[in-house]
Structure formats: structure tokens, C-alpha cells
Design a protein around this motif. Structure first.
Motif, PDB file in Angstrom:
ATOM      1  N   MET A  57       0.824  -1.205   0.000  1.00 53.86           N
ATOM      2  CA  MET A  57       0.000   0.000   0.000  1.00 53.86           C
ATOM      3  C   MET A  57       0.867   1.268   0.000  1.00 53.86           C
ATOM      4  SD  MET A  57      -3.170  -0.764  -0.242  1.00 53.86           S
ATOM      5  CE  MET A  57      -2.645  -2.055  -1.348  1.00 53.86           C
ATOM      6  N   ASP A  58       2.007   1.228   0.689  1.00 53.53           N
ATOM      7  CA  ASP A  58       2.928   2.361   0.659  1.00 53.53           C
ATOM      8  C   ASP A  58       3.467   2.582  -0.744  1.00 53.53           C
ATOM      9  OD1 ASP A  58       2.565   2.842   3.337  1.00 53.53           O
ATOM     10  OD2 ASP A  58       4.429   1.858   3.979  1.00 53.53           O
ATOM     11  N   LEU A  59       3.792   1.501  -1.454  1.00 52.17           N
ATOM     12  CA  LEU A  59       4.274   1.622  -2.837  1.00 52.17           C
ATOM     13  C   LEU A  59       3.189   2.187  -3.746  1.00 52.17           C
ATOM     14  CD1 LEU A  59       6.369  -1.635  -3.301  1.00 52.17           C
ATOM     15  CD2 LEU A  59       7.202   0.713  -3.185  1.00 52.17           C
ATOM     16  N   VAL A  60       1.956   1.766  -3.546  1.00 50.07           N
ATOM     17  CA  VAL A  60       0.849   2.292  -4.341  1.00 50.07           C
ATOM     18  C   VAL A  60       0.693   3.787  -4.081  1.00 50.07           C
ATOM     19  CG1 VAL A  60      -1.668   2.237  -4.576  1.00 50.07           C
ATOM     20  CG2 VAL A  60      -0.373   0.114  -4.553  1.00 50.07           C
ATOM     21  N   GLU A  61       0.802   4.187  -2.812  1.00 49.13           N
ATOM     22  CA  GLU A  61       0.679   5.608  -2.484  1.00 49.13           C
ATOM     23  C   GLU A  61       1.788   6.424  -3.136  1.00 49.13           C
ATOM     24  OE1 GLU A  61       0.518   8.667   1.307  1.00 49.13           O
ATOM     25  OE2 GLU A  61       0.712   6.519   1.671  1.00 49.13           O
ATOM     26  N   VAL A  62       3.007   5.906  -3.145  1.00 52.53           N
ATOM     27  CA  VAL A  62       4.114   6.613  -3.791  1.00 52.53           C
ATOM     28  C   VAL A  62       3.848   6.760  -5.283  1.00 52.53           C
ATOM     29  CG1 VAL A  62       6.542   6.377  -4.444  1.00 52.53           C
ATOM     30  CG2 VAL A  62       5.862   6.037  -2.075  1.00 52.53           C
ATOM     31  N   ARG A  63       3.352   5.704  -5.919  1.00 48.78           N
ATOM     32  CA  ARG A  63       3.051   5.781  -7.360  1.00 48.78           C
ATOM     33  C   ARG A  63       1.956   6.797  -7.647  1.00 48.78           C
ATOM     34  NH1 ARG A  63       3.327  -0.666  -7.961  1.00 48.78           N
ATOM     35  NH2 ARG A  63       5.584  -0.821  -8.009  1.00 48.78           N
ATOM     36  N   PHE A  64       0.927   6.839  -6.809  1.00 45.04           N
ATOM     37  CA  PHE A  64      -0.125   7.830  -7.001  1.00 45.04           C
ATOM     38  C   PHE A  64       0.412   9.247  -6.829  1.00 45.04           C
ATOM     39  CE2 PHE A  64      -3.582   4.603  -6.322  1.00 45.04           C
ATOM     40  CZ  PHE A  64      -4.212   4.824  -7.535  1.00 45.04           C
ATOM     41  N   ARG A  65       1.289   9.439  -5.872  1.00 41.42           N
ATOM     42  CA  ARG A  65       1.860  10.774  -5.677  1.00 41.42           C
ATOM     43  C   ARG A  65       2.712  11.190  -6.871  1.00 41.42           C
ATOM     44  NH1 ARG A  65       3.318  11.996   0.561  1.00 41.42           N
ATOM     45  NH2 ARG A  65       1.352  11.309   1.426  1.00 41.42           N
ATOM     46  N   ILE A  66       3.498  10.257  -7.408  1.00 46.68           N
ATOM     47  CA  ILE A  66       4.311  10.568  -8.585  1.00 46.68           C
ATOM     48  C   ILE A  66       3.397  10.914  -9.766  1.00 46.68           C
ATOM     49  CG2 ILE A  66       5.865   9.560 -10.305  1.00 46.68           C
ATOM     50  CD1 ILE A  66       7.185   8.034  -7.975  1.00 46.68           C
ATOM     51  N   PHE A  67       2.334  10.139  -9.949  1.00 50.37           N
ATOM     52  CA  PHE A  67       1.376  10.409 -11.010  1.00 50.37           C
ATOM     53  C   PHE A  67       0.742  11.788 -10.816  1.00 50.37           C
ATOM     54  CE2 PHE A  67      -2.982  10.046 -12.743  1.00 50.37           C
ATOM     55  CZ  PHE A  67      -2.661   9.832 -14.071  1.00 50.37           C
ATOM     56  N   GLY A  68       0.392  12.129  -9.587  1.00 50.92           N
ATOM     57  CA  GLY A  68      -0.193  13.436  -9.289  1.00 50.92           C
ATOM     58  C   GLY A  68       0.754  14.577  -9.595  1.00 50.92           C
ATOM     59  N   VAL A  69       2.027  14.380  -9.285  1.00 57.30           N
ATOM     60  CA  VAL A  69       3.014  15.420  -9.591  1.00 57.30           C
ATOM     61  C   VAL A  69       3.124  15.606 -11.098  1.00 57.30           C
ATOM     62  CG1 VAL A  69       5.492  15.938  -9.523  1.00 57.30           C
ATOM     63  CG2 VAL A  69       4.321  15.220  -7.456  1.00 57.30           C
ATOM     64  N   GLY A  70       3.099  14.505 -11.844  1.00 61.00           N
ATOM     65  CA  GLY A  70       3.156  14.593 -13.305  1.00 61.00           C
ATOM     66  C   GLY A  70       1.957  15.332 -13.879  1.00 61.00           C
ATOM     67  N   ILE A  71       0.766  15.011 -13.390  1.00 59.37           N
ATOM     68  CA  ILE A  71      -0.451  15.677 -13.859  1.00 59.37           C
ATOM     69  C   ILE A  71      -0.413  17.164 -13.495  1.00 59.37           C
ATOM     70  CG2 ILE A  71      -2.956  15.826 -13.515  1.00 59.37           C
ATOM     71  CD1 ILE A  71      -2.174  13.505 -15.256  1.00 59.37           C
ATOM     72  N   ALA A  72       0.001  17.476 -12.273  1.00 60.22           N
ATOM     73  CA  ALA A  72       0.075  18.875 -11.843  1.00 60.22           C
ATOM     74  C   ALA A  72       1.093  19.647 -12.673  1.00 60.22           C
ATOM     75  CB  ALA A  72       0.434  18.950 -10.360  1.00 60.22           C
ATOM     76  N   SER A  73       2.233  19.024 -12.957  1.00 58.81           N
ATOM     77  CA  SER A  73       3.246  19.688 -13.776  1.00 58.81           C
ATOM     78  C   SER A  73       2.720  19.961 -15.182  1.00 58.81           C
ATOM     79  CB  SER A  73       4.507  18.827 -13.869  1.00 58.81           C
ATOM     80  OG  SER A  73       5.050  18.629 -12.590  1.00 58.81           O
ATOM     81  N   ALA A  74       2.042  18.987 -15.759  1.00 58.61           N
ATOM     82  CA  ALA A  74       1.467  19.183 -17.093  1.00 58.61           C
ATOM     83  C   ALA A  74       0.422  20.294 -17.077  1.00 58.61           C
ATOM     84  CB  ALA A  74       0.854  17.880 -17.593  1.00 58.61           C
ATOM     85  N   GLY A  75      -0.406  20.315 -16.036  1.00 59.79           N
ATOM     86  CA  GLY A  75      -1.419  21.366 -15.919  1.00 59.79           C
ATOM     87  C   GLY A  75      -0.819  22.747 -15.772  1.00 59.79           C
ATOM     88  N   LEU A  76       0.192  22.864 -14.924  1.00 54.38           N
ATOM     89  CA  LEU A  76       0.846  24.168 -14.744  1.00 54.38           C
ATOM     90  C   LEU A  76       1.548  24.619 -16.017  1.00 54.38           C
ATOM     91  CD1 LEU A  76       2.298  23.884 -11.125  1.00 54.38           C
ATOM     92  CD2 LEU A  76       0.399  25.289 -11.918  1.00 54.38           C
ATOM     93  N   THR A  77       2.150  23.684 -16.726  1.00 57.01           N
ATOM     94  CA  THR A  77       2.797  24.030 -17.991  1.00 57.01           C
ATOM     95  C   THR A  77       1.749  24.514 -18.995  1.00 57.01           C
ATOM     96  OG1 THR A  77       4.514  22.389 -17.589  1.00 57.01           O
ATOM     97  CG2 THR A  77       4.249  23.140 -19.853  1.00 57.01           C
ATOM     98  N   GLY A  78       0.613  23.829 -19.047  1.00 54.84           N
ATOM     99  CA  GLY A  78      -0.468  24.255 -19.939  1.00 54.84           C
ATOM    100  C   GLY A  78      -0.985  25.632 -19.583  1.00 54.84           C
TER     101      GLY A  78
END
Length: 118
Positions: A57-78
Motif C-alpha cells: 500500500m505504501d508503494l501504491v501511495e508513492v506511485r499515485f503521488r508521482i502520477f499526481g506530480v506529473g499531472i500537476a506539472s502538465a497542468g501548470l505548464t499548460g
């Protein structure tokens, strides 16, 4: 010399041990083994299974956080490129407003998610 304090008995219907620190004392395990043979093995197996589950579950949480950072970065760039486009095409006030409002909303989301995580 005073007598040793008796060990606390586990409550009936109590939650099973879910971490290493929740394991019963050595004397309790011996008493349980006499009553129900194999109970110590089952308790240790359950604690190990809970530990592995918690790690997954900790690994899943880390993956979700990384995915969230990627989405946020793409949104801010847009948002940045949209604001730049608006400024370049003689809509500077609107571009700055879009950029400022978007950044304010992003900061609000960050503060909210940080508060919910605790």
C-alpha cells in the motif's frame, strides 16, 4: 520479595496483532500454544502478511503521488503556455488574470490536500 505482576490477558474479540510491537509476550504465547497448538505460528503469519500488505500500500501511495506530480506539472505548464499565448496576442490583462487565478487555485488545492493527509 514481592510477587511479579500478572500479565494482562487479551480481551475477547480484540483485534489481532497487526505489527511487531503488538505481538504478545513470550509467556502469553506459551499459554496460547498449550491451549491452541499452532496459534503462535498463525499469529506470526498474520503479522507478516499485514506487514507485506502495508508495504504494498505504501508503494501504491508513492506511485499515485508521482502520477499526481506529473499531472500537476502538465497542468501548470499548460496554464503557463495559455497565459503566454494570451499575452502575445494582445490580451495581457486576461492572460495575467488566467495565470494568477490558476496559480491561486493550485496553491489552494495543495494546502487542502496537505491538511487532509494528516
Amino acid at each position: 520479595m514481592s510477587e511479579p505482576t500478572p500479565l494482562p490477558e487479551p480481551a475477547t474479540g480484540a483485534e489481532p496483532a497487526s505489527s511487531w510491537r503488538d505481538l504478545p509476550l513470550e509467556q502469553q504465547v506459551a499459554a496460547w500454544e498449550q491451549t491452541v497448538p499452532g496459534s503462535a505460528e498463525r499469529i506470526l503469519r498474520q503479522v507478516e502478511a499485514d506487514y507485506e500488505h502495508r508495504r504494498r500500500m505504501d508503494l501504491v501511495e508513492v506511485r499515485f503521488r508521482i502520477f499526481g506530480v506529473g499531472i500537476a506539472s502538465a497542468g501548470l505548464t499548460g496554464i503557463f503556455w495559455l497565459a503566454k499565448y494570451l499575452i502575445d496576442h494582445d490580451a495581457a490583462g486576461f492572460g495575467v488574470g488566467v495565470f494568477g487565478a490558476s496559480i491561486a487555485a493550485f496553491v489552494g488545492l495543495l494546502l487542502r490536500s496537505d491538511r487532509l493527509r494528516r
